[in-house]
Write a protein that holds these residues in place. Structure first.
Motif, PDB file in Angstrom:
ATOM      1  N   ARG B  35       4.481  -1.662   5.286  1.00 37.89           N
ATOM      2  CA  ARG B  35       4.409  -0.647   6.073  1.00 37.89           C
ATOM      3  C   ARG B  35       5.166  -0.357   7.449  1.00 37.89           C
ATOM      4  O   ARG B  35       5.950   0.554   7.425  1.00 37.89           O
ATOM      5  CB  ARG B  35       2.715  -0.112   6.473  1.00 37.89           C
ATOM      6  N   ARG B  38       8.839   0.093   6.115  1.00 36.07           N
ATOM      7  CA  ARG B  38       9.020   1.416   5.650  1.00 36.07           C
ATOM      8  C   ARG B  38       9.301   2.502   7.033  1.00 36.07           C
ATOM      9  O   ARG B  38      10.141   3.014   6.873  1.00 36.07           O
ATOM     10  CB  ARG B  38       7.685   1.986   4.753  1.00 36.07           C
ATOM     11  N   THR B  72      -2.317   7.163  -7.135  1.00 34.82           N
ATOM     12  CA  THR B  72      -2.836   8.261  -6.644  1.00 34.82           C
ATOM     13  C   THR B  72      -3.874   8.558  -5.547  1.00 34.82           C
ATOM     14  O   THR B  72      -3.845   9.509  -4.894  1.00 34.82           O
ATOM     15  CB  THR B  72      -3.214   9.152  -7.989  1.00 34.82           C
ATOM     16  N   TYR B  73      -4.409   7.504  -5.397  1.00 33.28           N
ATOM     17  CA  TYR B  73      -5.673   7.396  -4.321  1.00 33.28           C
ATOM     18  C   TYR B  73      -4.902   7.329  -3.009  1.00 33.28           C
ATOM     19  O   TYR B  73      -5.323   7.815  -2.108  1.00 33.28           O
ATOM     20  CB  TYR B  73      -6.555   6.148  -4.591  1.00 33.28           C
ATOM     21  N   ASN B  74      -3.730   6.526  -2.941  1.00 36.25           N
ATOM     22  CA  ASN B  74      -3.158   6.597  -1.559  1.00 36.25           C
ATOM     23  C   ASN B  74      -1.634   6.152  -1.888  1.00 36.25           C
ATOM     24  O   ASN B  74      -1.014   5.150  -1.920  1.00 36.25           O
ATOM     25  CB  ASN B  74      -3.550   5.036  -0.846  1.00 36.25           C
ATOM     26  N   THR B  76       0.815   6.558   0.329  1.00 39.95           N
ATOM     27  CA  THR B  76       1.518   6.030   1.443  1.00 39.95           C
ATOM     28  C   THR B  76       1.711   4.535   1.165  1.00 39.95           C
ATOM     29  O   THR B  76       2.628   3.732   1.405  1.00 39.95           O
ATOM     30  CB  THR B  76       0.994   6.169   2.861  1.00 39.95           C
ATOM     31  N   ARG B  77       0.760   4.046   0.408  1.00 35.72           N
ATOM     32  CA  ARG B  77       0.664   2.412  -0.112  1.00 35.72           C
ATOM     33  C   ARG B  77       1.875   2.145  -0.824  1.00 35.72           C
ATOM     34  O   ARG B  77       2.497   1.414  -0.760  1.00 35.72           O
ATOM     35  CB  ARG B  77      -0.334   2.016  -0.314  1.00 35.72           C
ATOM     36  N   ASP B  79       4.435   4.075  -1.705  1.00 37.50           N
ATOM     37  CA  ASP B  79       5.612   4.283  -0.834  1.00 37.50           C
ATOM     38  C   ASP B  79       6.155   2.894  -0.133  1.00 37.50           C
ATOM     39  O   ASP B  79       7.246   2.652  -0.250  1.00 37.50           O
ATOM     40  CB  ASP B  79       5.405   5.501   0.011  1.00 37.50           C
ATOM     41  N   ALA B  80       5.321   2.351   0.467  1.00 37.98           N
ATOM     42  CA  ALA B  80       5.842   0.997   1.386  1.00 37.98           C
ATOM     43  C   ALA B  80       5.803   0.101   0.367  1.00 37.98           C
ATOM     44  O   ALA B  80       6.916  -0.763   0.515  1.00 37.98           O
ATOM     45  CB  ALA B  80       4.496   0.630   2.421  1.00 37.98           C
TER      46      ALA B  80
END
Lengths: 187, 187
Positions: B35, B38, B72-74, B76-77, B79-80
């Motif tokens: 994170r 990113r 699909t749940y998160n 942003t994870r 992506d990182a």
């Protein structure tokens, strides 16, 4: 040195859909933010959850490192966890600081989102340096951040941490470390 | 923007008694440093361990967030974690960067301990800004830090992070976040 404390709130915070929830206490949050707090000379690191069972669990874990086997196995953890106080919520945390310092702390709310009247890190740093022994409390939220009813109680809202990208999903552990470095690192 | 990658080495690192060990891979290290990477525009975050079973475990965890339920749940994870590459050691990491960029990276070793010929954050930041597309690799150690045989391969040794106290035991997750903020945050 500035008189800064931190509280990590587990209620009321929002989930990814904006609903008010109580988040679970994460062991790694306590250890990491305690170490960062100890490094940067923070007065106290309050861990606030209304769930009594989680406060008892946290007490057990801290006893392991403070007086149990861990206290001799790893002294640096003992040293950092000595800063940690368990509290129920923001109000009991404020009372604890008032009892210890004789003054109500200035409440500095944090958010990963931009918005009106955010104070810059540079401005808050200067304010802390000029504040003498007046206590400040940096309020961090778990989950997807502090609930609106907490944000509304701000004396100060700190600007979000921005990198050179548009991604703004740091862990609360990383965000706390960066905030303390920006506010308290020797120049 | 600077072309900076990070590698988190799990071997060879030292334990609290200075012995060379292989440390266990920690799930939270991967998530937090991914994170932070990113956020600050890091090219890649390499997680290097010689233990094949731990690389397979990390692959499983990442699949959950990248293509499984978690994707699909998160988001942003997902992506990182897209920045994370699993490697065996420092040498395979260097080869991976060479393959991708056509250049050998400049090796920047990190340590919580002071010592001779440390480069300041300010100086390294200026160097990164002037380096164009030349790749740099920030080398982080788990456990109690990088083994001497790794430190000896440094092109650059970065100065330790110092707060206003003499305590220098940040978690590697917190240290990585502060380093990236000091080197890459917009001024």
């Amino acid at each position: 040195m500035a008189d800064l404390s931190i509280v990590l709130l587990h209620y009321p915070v929002v989930d990814k859909n904006g609903l008010i929830v109580t988040s679970a206490l994460t062991n790694m949050d306590v250890h990491d933010i305690a170490r960062s707090s100890r490094t940067y000379g923070v007065r106290r690191f309050f861990v606030a959850t209304p769930v009594r069972a989680l406060r008892l669990l946290a007490t057990k874990i801290m006893e392991h490192w403070e007086t149990g086997f861990g206290s001799t196995y790893n002294e640096t953890r003992k040293d950092a966890l000595g800063l940690v106080w368990l509290e129920t919520d923001l109000d009991t945390t404020i009372v604890a600081i008032e009892s210890e310092t004789g003054q109500r702390p200035t409440l500095v709310m944090t958010s990963a989102r931009p918005g009106p009247r955010r104070r810059s890190f540079v401005a808050l740093r200067a304010e802390l340096e000029a504040a003498g022994d007046a206590p400040y409390l940096l309020v961090l939220g778990t989950g997807w951040g502090l609930a609106p009813e907490i944000m509304e109680r701000a004396d100060v809202i700190l600007e979000p941490i921005c990198g050179p990208t548009d991604y703004n999903h740091l862990s609360v552990r990383s965000a706390a470390a960066i905030m303390l470095d920006r506010l308290l690192a020797p120049m």
